[in-house]
Design an enzyme around this catalytic site. Structure first.
Site, short mmCIF file in Angstrom:
data_model
loop_
_atom_site.label_atom_id
_atom_site.label_comp_id
_atom_site.label_asym_id
_atom_site.label_seq_id
_atom_site.Cartn_x
_atom_site.Cartn_y
_atom_site.Cartn_z
N TYR A 95 1.95 46.79 24.24
CA TYR A 95 1.15 46.07 24.50
C TYR A 95 0.73 45.26 23.15
O TYR A 95 1.54 45.38 22.23
CB TYR A 95 -0.15 47.47 24.68
CG TYR A 95 -0.52 47.42 23.76
CD1 TYR A 95 -1.52 46.81 22.73
CD2 TYR A 95 -0.22 49.05 22.99
CE1 TYR A 95 -2.27 47.88 21.21
CE2 TYR A 95 -1.04 49.40 22.55
CZ TYR A 95 -1.72 49.13 21.16
OH TYR A 95 -2.13 49.46 20.25
N CYS A 96 0.39 43.79 23.94
CA CYS A 96 -0.05 43.13 22.65
C CYS A 96 -1.75 43.45 22.61
O CYS A 96 -2.58 44.06 23.24
CB CYS A 96 0.65 41.49 22.35
SG CYS A 96 0.43 41.54 24.30
N TRP A 97 -2.31 42.38 22.29
CA TRP A 97 -3.98 41.80 22.10
C TRP A 97 -4.51 41.98 23.68
O TRP A 97 -5.05 42.73 24.30
CB TRP A 97 -4.35 40.34 22.01
CG TRP A 97 -5.43 40.33 21.65
CD1 TRP A 97 -6.20 39.23 22.89
CD2 TRP A 97 -6.87 41.08 21.51
NE1 TRP A 97 -7.59 39.36 22.34
CE2 TRP A 97 -8.20 40.08 21.29
CE3 TRP A 97 -7.34 42.24 20.97
CZ2 TRP A 97 -9.47 40.42 21.31
CZ3 TRP A 97 -8.48 42.76 20.15
CH2 TRP A 97 -9.39 42.00 21.12
N SER A 103 3.30 40.42 24.25
CA SER A 103 4.32 41.77 24.59
C SER A 103 5.31 41.10 26.88
O SER A 103 6.04 41.58 26.67
CB SER A 103 3.13 42.70 26.28
OG SER A 103 2.54 41.97 26.91
N TYR A 124 -4.40 45.40 24.01
CA TYR A 124 -5.56 46.48 23.72
C TYR A 124 -6.42 45.85 23.77
O TYR A 124 -7.73 46.83 24.19
CB TYR A 124 -5.09 45.87 22.21
CG TYR A 124 -6.53 46.40 21.11
CD1 TYR A 124 -6.18 47.66 21.05
CD2 TYR A 124 -7.27 45.58 21.01
CE1 TYR A 124 -7.60 48.81 19.43
CE2 TYR A 124 -8.71 46.42 20.04
CZ TYR A 124 -8.57 47.47 19.51
OH TYR A 124 -9.71 48.15 19.25
#
EC number: 2.9.1.3
Length: 363
Positions: A95-97, A103, A124
């Site tokens: 995952y990323c933000w 991602s 996130y």
């Protein structure tokens, strides 16, 4: 067979699902989840450059710069780490933000390398939102009990032998008092909140009707703040009060704050430096409460502490019991007695640790 991208956040947290966090290191340090590893797409400096480019020249140029910065040997090195994580955690996710470009980019690079690895939908931010909403719902719907008692009566030890409990001090990695610092340090506030929400969720999922037992804490456990909604419920919850003699409390405090704390510092720093760090820890902790102690009492206790440390360095640690006894009797006990007059919750039961275990088994 490839696994789909995931938006089943409840399953993620109930199963301790491993995840790789592609955000920059600074983002990860501000807040992350248990069982998560920081494997950033970009360093903090690279991310800052891309962000500046995005503001000045737009998304297309920022993406182009990102691909330039993460290319060649740098990309190969990071790919090795992502592939190693994917191989070691075939049931994991990335995952990323927000589950967007970072991602998706890494996901595509992994796919090009023959590794079809799923991501968390929403990243996130979505995981964090799920935990905030879950925590608010569970705190509102659940019943709590509070395990209270004078300082040194081994509340945490008792708590960890009982069912339907959450160890707030364990989550905060702190022993709770002014002297509660641990060498390994505390998690960031967001990490503490995330771990607390997961603990509440798992407890509620396993036994939704059970009353959750928490230890009596002030607003702050070290530097970790208990969320306001939980503090409000704790303030009105029934009390289970541990009764223990002063001598028992002195012995427990001696084991906890002298023997165990020294062992932790020496494991972290080595024998000689660990003792120096341990001595400084105790000295600084006492100094923090000097104003509440008053000048004369602080000086007396500090003299006793320094004498005990000097003797301990020679091999005799027994003098620590003297300043601990005075501190409990003259400082912590009056403060606890006053705080008990402010409690809104009724006293449900009081007794020794053995009495409390027997009572809670039947209630």
């Amino acid at each position: 067979m490839s696994r789909p991208d995931c938006d089943q956040f409840a399953e993620i947290f109930l199963r301790d699902t491993p995840m790789m966090d592609l955000r920059a290191p600074l983002e990860f340090k501000k807040g992350a989840f248990p069982h998560t590893v920081s494997l950033p797409l970009m360093t903090d400096q690279e991310r800052a450059k891309v962000g500046t480019c995005y503001k000045k020249q737009g998304q297309d140029e920022a993406i182009k710069l990102g691909h330039q910065l993460v290319s060649g040997r740098i990309k190969d090195e990071r790919m090795e780490k992502w592939l190693a994580f994917a191989r070691a955690n075939p049931d994991g996710y990335l995952y990323c933000w927000r589950g967007g470009l970072r991602s998706q980019t890494v996901q595509q690079w992994l796919k090009d390398a023959g590794c079809d690895y799923p991501r968390i939908v929403g990243g996130y931010k979505a995981l964090r939102r799920f935990l905030i909403d879950t925590q608010e719902r569970i705190v509102a719907d659940s019943s709590f009990r509070i395990l209270a008692g004078h300082t040194g009566c081994a509340k945490t030890d008792l708590l960890n032998t009982l069912p339907d409990t959450i160890d707030l001090e364990g989550l905060a990695n702190h022993r709770g008092s002014t002297f509660g610092k641990r060498p390994s340090g505390q998690p960031p506030q967001l990490d503490f909140e995330n771990s607390l929400a997961i603990a509440l969720f798992r407890q509620n999922h396993a036994r939704p009707q059970a009353k959750i037992l928490l230890e009596d804490e002030s607003m702050l456990i070290g530097r970790c703040a208990i969320p306001d909604n939980l503090r409000a419920k704790m303030a009105e919850a029934p009390l289970i009060i541990v009764e223990s003699t002063l001598e028992e409390r002195v012995e427990h405090s001696f084991r906890n704050y002298i023997l165990n704390k020294l062992e932790e510092w020496q494991q972290a720093e080595g024998e000689e430096q660990g003792f120096a760090a341990f001595a400084d820890d105790l000295t600084q902790s006492l100094f923090k409460i000097r104003k509440r102690l008053g000048g004369v009492r602080f000086q007396t206790l500090n003299d006793l502490l320094q004498q005990a440390l000097a003797e301990q360095e020679k091999g005799d640690n027994s003098l620590h019991r003297e300043w601990i006894r005075i501190l409990l009797d003259d400082y912590y006990d009056p403060m606890y007695n006053y705080q008990m007059t402010l409690k809104k919750g009724p006293v449900e039961f009081r007794g020794t640790a053995a009495d409390i275990k027997a009572y809670l088994n039947d209630h």
